[in-house]
Design a protein around this motif. Structure first.
Motif, PDB file in Angstrom:
ATOM      1  N   GLU A   1      -9.634   4.806 -10.715  1.00 22.42           N
ATOM      2  CA  GLU A   1      -8.221   3.678 -11.145  1.00 22.42           C
ATOM      3  C   GLU A   1      -8.353   2.696 -11.734  1.00 22.42           C
ATOM      4  OE1 GLU A   1      -4.360   3.437  -8.754  1.00 22.42           O
ATOM      5  OE2 GLU A   1      -5.417   1.877  -8.208  1.00 22.42           O
ATOM      6  N   ALA A   2      -9.976   2.015 -11.354  1.00 26.58           N
ATOM      7  CA  ALA A   2     -10.647   0.504 -12.188  1.00 26.58           C
ATOM      8  C   ALA A   2     -10.092   1.017 -13.864  1.00 26.58           C
ATOM      9  CB  ALA A   2     -10.985  -0.585 -11.760  1.00 26.58           C
ATOM     10  N   LEU A   3     -11.577   2.160 -14.137  1.00 21.26           N
ATOM     11  CA  LEU A   3     -11.005   2.676 -15.402  1.00 21.26           C
ATOM     12  C   LEU A   3     -10.133   3.180 -16.238  1.00 21.26           C
ATOM     13  CD1 LEU A   3     -14.860   4.542 -14.957  1.00 21.26           C
ATOM     14  CD2 LEU A   3     -14.361   2.026 -15.857  1.00 21.26           C
ATOM     15  N   LEU A   4      -9.125   3.025 -15.442  1.00 20.08           N
ATOM     16  CA  LEU A   4      -8.084   4.466 -16.002  1.00 20.08           C
ATOM     17  C   LEU A   4      -6.504   3.219 -15.761  1.00 20.08           C
ATOM     18  CD1 LEU A   4      -7.835   7.889 -14.044  1.00 20.08           C
ATOM     19  CD2 LEU A   4      -8.278   7.272 -16.637  1.00 20.08           C
ATOM     20  N   GLU A   5      -6.583   1.979 -15.605  1.00 16.16           N
ATOM     21  CA  GLU A   5      -5.210   1.282 -14.781  1.00 16.16           C
ATOM     22  C   GLU A   5      -6.067   0.107 -15.687  1.00 16.16           C
ATOM     23  OE1 GLU A   5      -2.059   2.292 -14.678  1.00 16.16           O
ATOM     24  OE2 GLU A   5      -3.123   4.286 -14.464  1.00 16.16           O
ATOM     25  N   SER A   6      -7.388   0.434 -16.115  1.00 18.44           N
ATOM     26  CA  SER A   6      -7.303  -1.644 -16.345  1.00 18.44           C
ATOM     27  C   SER A   6      -7.348  -1.681 -18.273  1.00 18.44           C
ATOM     28  CB  SER A   6      -9.218  -2.135 -16.339  1.00 18.44           C
ATOM     29  OG  SER A   6      -8.868  -2.238 -14.611  1.00 18.44           O
TER      30      SER A   6
ATOM     31  N   ALA B   1       0.380  -9.729 -12.154  1.00 19.82           N
ATOM     32  CA  ALA B   1       0.133  -8.194 -12.010  1.00 19.82           C
ATOM     33  C   ALA B   1       1.495  -8.000 -12.682  1.00 19.82           C
ATOM     34  CB  ALA B   1       0.550  -8.092 -10.564  1.00 19.82           C
ATOM     35  N   GLY B   2       2.081  -8.473 -13.146  1.00 19.28           N
ATOM     36  CA  GLY B   2       3.432  -7.837 -13.896  1.00 19.28           C
ATOM     37  C   GLY B   2       3.134  -8.367 -15.535  1.00 19.28           C
ATOM     38  N   GLY B   3       2.435  -9.195 -15.534  1.00 22.83           N
ATOM     39  CA  GLY B   3       1.457  -9.441 -16.973  1.00 22.83           C
ATOM     40  C   GLY B   3      -0.137  -8.039 -17.216  1.00 22.83           C
ATOM     41  N   HIS B   4      -0.485  -8.074 -16.191  1.00 24.00           N
ATOM     42  CA  HIS B   4      -1.101  -6.146 -16.192  1.00 24.00           C
ATOM     43  C   HIS B   4       0.029  -5.277 -16.845  1.00 24.00           C
ATOM     44  CE1 HIS B   4      -2.311  -3.018 -14.218  1.00 24.00           C
ATOM     45  NE2 HIS B   4      -3.263  -2.554 -15.094  1.00 24.00           N
ATOM     46  N   LEU B   5       0.717  -4.986 -16.125  1.00 23.13           N
ATOM     47  CA  LEU B   5       1.787  -4.191 -16.189  1.00 23.13           C
ATOM     48  C   LEU B   5       2.193  -3.970 -17.689  1.00 23.13           C
ATOM     49  CD1 LEU B   5       3.773  -3.783 -12.673  1.00 23.13           C
ATOM     50  CD2 LEU B   5       1.990  -1.778 -13.484  1.00 23.13           C
ATOM     51  N   VAL B   6       2.513  -4.970 -18.293  1.00 16.83           N
ATOM     52  CA  VAL B   6       3.516  -4.625 -19.223  1.00 16.83           C
ATOM     53  C   VAL B   6       1.898  -4.546 -19.984  1.00 16.83           C
ATOM     54  CG1 VAL B   6       4.797  -5.978 -19.380  1.00 16.83           C
ATOM     55  CG2 VAL B   6       2.991  -7.851 -20.239  1.00 16.83           C
ATOM     56  N   THR B   7       0.659  -4.928 -20.217  1.00 15.08           N
ATOM     57  CA  THR B   7      -0.284  -4.743 -21.061  1.00 15.08           C
ATOM     58  C   THR B   7      -0.675  -3.151 -20.885  1.00 15.08           C
ATOM     59  OG1 THR B   7      -1.904  -5.524 -19.823  1.00 15.08           O
ATOM     60  CG2 THR B   7      -1.320  -7.199 -21.462  1.00 15.08           C
ATOM     61  N   ARG B   8      -1.023  -2.939 -19.707  1.00 16.97           N
ATOM     62  CA  ARG B   8      -0.911  -1.160 -19.309  1.00 16.97           C
ATOM     63  C   ARG B   8      -0.098  -0.508 -20.413  1.00 16.97           C
ATOM     64  NH1 ARG B   8      -1.361   2.765 -19.341  1.00 16.97           N
ATOM     65  NH2 ARG B   8      -2.494   4.700 -17.420  1.00 16.97           N
TER      66      ARG B   8
ATOM     67  N   PRO C   1       0.816  -1.068   0.440  1.00 20.10           N
ATOM     68  CA  PRO C   1      -0.006   0.342   0.529  1.00 20.10           C
ATOM     69  C   PRO C   1       1.319   1.109   0.126  1.00 20.10           C
ATOM     70  CG  PRO C   1      -0.022  -1.233   2.701  1.00 20.10           C
ATOM     71  CD  PRO C   1       0.915  -1.518   1.821  1.00 20.10           C
ATOM     72  N   ASP C   2       1.932   1.564  -0.192  1.00 20.18           N
ATOM     73  CA  ASP C   2       2.731   2.578  -0.322  1.00 20.18           C
ATOM     74  C   ASP C   2       2.576   3.255  -1.275  1.00 20.18           C
ATOM     75  OD1 ASP C   2       3.673   1.536   2.427  1.00 20.18           O
ATOM     76  OD2 ASP C   2       5.610   0.337   1.418  1.00 20.18           O
ATOM     77  N   ILE C   3       2.014   2.637  -2.639  1.00 19.94           N
ATOM     78  CA  ILE C   3       2.143   3.301  -3.730  1.00 19.94           C
ATOM     79  C   ILE C   3       0.571   2.520  -4.129  1.00 19.94           C
ATOM     80  CG2 ILE C   3       2.984   1.582  -5.173  1.00 19.94           C
ATOM     81  CD1 ILE C   3       4.092   4.115  -6.929  1.00 19.94           C
ATOM     82  N   ARG C   4      -0.381   3.023  -5.508  1.00 24.00           N
ATOM     83  CA  ARG C   4      -1.466   2.524  -5.432  1.00 24.00           C
ATOM     84  C   ARG C   4      -1.391   1.928  -6.764  1.00 24.00           C
ATOM     85  NH1 ARG C   4      -6.848   6.351  -4.701  1.00 24.00           N
ATOM     86  NH2 ARG C   4      -7.423   4.289  -5.594  1.00 24.00           N
ATOM     87  N   ILE C   5      -2.088   1.397  -8.134  1.00 28.39           N
ATOM     88  CA  ILE C   5      -1.480   0.532  -9.201  1.00 28.39           C
ATOM     89  C   ILE C   5      -0.956   1.825  -9.838  1.00 28.39           C
ATOM     90  CG2 ILE C   5      -2.042  -0.712 -10.928  1.00 28.39           C
ATOM     91  CD1 ILE C   5      -3.641  -2.114  -8.861  1.00 28.39           C
ATOM     92  N   SER C   6      -1.492   3.073 -10.245  1.00 28.39           N
ATOM     93  CA  SER C   6      -1.789   4.169 -11.163  1.00 28.39           C
ATOM     94  C   SER C   6      -0.013   4.418 -10.441  1.00 28.39           C
ATOM     95  CB  SER C   6      -2.282   5.051 -10.857  1.00 28.39           C
ATOM     96  OG  SER C   6      -2.273   5.553  -9.649  1.00 28.39           O
ATOM     97  N   GLY C   7       0.925   4.888  -9.726  1.00 30.25           N
ATOM     98  CA  GLY C   7       1.841   4.741  -9.464  1.00 30.25           C
ATOM     99  C   GLY C   7       2.672   4.005 -10.407  1.00 30.25           C
ATOM    100  N   ILE C   8       3.114   2.702  -9.727  1.00 32.16           N
ATOM    101  CA  ILE C   8       3.488   1.188  -9.906  1.00 32.16           C
ATOM    102  C   ILE C   8       3.374   1.435 -11.304  1.00 32.16           C
ATOM    103  CG2 ILE C   8       3.158  -0.951 -10.401  1.00 32.16           C
ATOM    104  CD1 ILE C   8       2.074  -0.909  -7.874  1.00 32.16           C
ATOM    105  N   THR C   9       2.102   1.844 -11.913  1.00 33.57           N
ATOM    106  CA  THR C   9       2.574   2.110 -14.014  1.00 33.57           C
ATOM    107  C   THR C   9       3.543   3.230 -14.314  1.00 33.57           C
ATOM    108  OG1 THR C   9       0.272   1.094 -14.232  1.00 33.57           O
ATOM    109  CG2 THR C   9       1.191   2.985 -15.395  1.00 33.57           C
TER     110      THR C   9
ATOM    111  N   HIS D   1      -6.545  -7.876 -16.366  1.00 29.19           N
ATOM    112  CA  HIS D   1      -6.249  -7.187 -17.394  1.00 29.19           C
ATOM    113  C   HIS D   1      -7.689  -5.938 -16.977  1.00 29.19           C
ATOM    114  CE1 HIS D   1      -4.290 -10.729 -19.759  1.00 29.19           C
ATOM    115  NE2 HIS D   1      -3.504  -9.141 -19.450  1.00 29.19           N
ATOM    116  N   ASP D   2      -8.631  -6.499 -16.012  1.00 26.03           N
ATOM    117  CA  ASP D   2      -9.403  -6.066 -15.532  1.00 26.03           C
ATOM    118  C   ASP D   2      -9.505  -6.037 -14.417  1.00 26.03           C
ATOM    119  OD1 ASP D   2     -12.274  -4.653 -15.117  1.00 26.03           O
ATOM    120  OD2 ASP D   2     -13.167  -6.188 -16.310  1.00 26.03           O
ATOM    121  N   LEU D   3      -9.445  -4.704 -13.303  1.00 28.91           N
ATOM    122  CA  LEU D   3      -9.495  -4.646 -12.270  1.00 28.91           C
ATOM    123  C   LEU D   3     -10.403  -4.842 -11.370  1.00 28.91           C
ATOM    124  CD1 LEU D   3      -6.261  -2.263 -12.445  1.00 28.91           C
ATOM    125  CD2 LEU D   3      -5.630  -4.343 -12.094  1.00 28.91           C
TER     126      LEU D   3
END
Length: 275
Positions: free
Chosen positions: A198-203, A145-152, A112-120, A178-180
């Motif tokens: 965030e789900a709409l912006l990061e999925s 989660a890495g599969g999500h990130l490379v497609t993102r 929780p030190d960052i949000r998924i958008s920050g990880i992106t 791929h759908d958060l």
């Protein structure tokens, strides 16, 4: 008519409890990775812990083939955006190295030190950095989660620089989410803090791919139904948005051993990424 509805979201996305000996895998990964990394350091073919950004976990490892690299493969680790770092996955570079690719493996700040958008943003920074060090075509892959990130990273709102996007020849998401939106129903969301915005912006499944995207969604045939559904979902949606896509279910593989093929240059998974 037989209808299906998910009543236990945590179980639907739980992997370890449904894999025999699932609790033994993290230690095994760490041991194999350490052995491989030590071998590469001895051979002078590794750069470990290079900073790509200002945060403590903004570090990246590079592994290089014996000859001049033909390109760069980037592997993004998983762990539900909350666990692990790149040191558990070094051995997954072996197959790509044998095919002549350098391999970059970044780690990133965890929820929780960052949000998924920050990880992106961090992962995008890592790929931009890695691509300046190795010339040639780029291949992106990641697990869970890495599969999500490379497609993102190949969505229209990507943090990647334009010249880096142009070098990406193929993206392979391994057991990606791929759908958060389903994650919002799980106990994990106490740490992930995904809200509807965030789900709409990061999925990736809710976004458009950049022009020219080649995407392979790869999943184990023995994985949880939700991971297999998510795998088909993105390939299906992005095909309708003009991307070249494929969805693959590898027989007799579950969420923890589906990455094993990356250690073998002749394995179809490695060939799909780097062939």
């Amino acid at each position: 008519m037989l209808m299906h509805q998910i009543s236990d979201w945590d179980d639907a996305y739980a992997n370890g409890p449904h894999i025999a000996g699932g609790d033994e895998y993290p230690a095994m990964w760490a041991m194999k990775a350490r052995t491989f990394r030590d071998e590469m350091v001895r051979d002078g073919r590794a750069e470990i812990g290079i900073a790509y950004g200002p945060a403590e976990r903004n570090r990246i490892d590079f592994f290089h083939p014996k000859e001049k690299p033909v390109g760069l493969m980037v592997f993004i680790h998983g762990g539900y955006w909350m666990a692990f770092d790149n040191s558990s996955w070094s051995h997954c570079a072996r197959g790509a190295l044998e095919l002549g690719y350098s391999v970059a493996m970044p780690t990133y700040t965890l929820c929780p030190d960052i949000r998924i958008s920050g990880i992106t943003e961090e992962v995008g920074q890592a790929v931009n950095f890695a691509a300046t060090k190795i010339k040639g075509p780029l291949r992106l892959t990641g697990h869970s989660a890495g599969g999500h990130l490379v497609t993102r990273l190949v969505c229209m709102n990507t943090p990647l620089e334009d010249e880096i996007i142009e070098r990406i020849e193929r993206v392979v998401s391994i057991s990606g989410i791929h759908d958060l939106r389903p994650m919002m129903h799980t106990q994990r969301n106490r740490e992930l803090r995904i809200d509807r915005r965030e789900a709409l912006l990061e999925s990736p499944a809710l976004l458009e791919p950049v022009s020219g995207t080649q995407l392979v969604c790869w999943v184990g045939g023995g994985e949880r139904e939700e991971f297999r559904r998510q795998n088909d979902l993105l390939a299906n949606i992005w095909k309708g948005l003009g991307a070249a896509t494929a969805s693959v279910e590898e027989p007799d593989r579950h969420h923890f051993n589906v990455i094993d093929g990356l250690e073998d240059a002749a394995h179809p998974l490695t060939r799909t990424i780097c062939g």
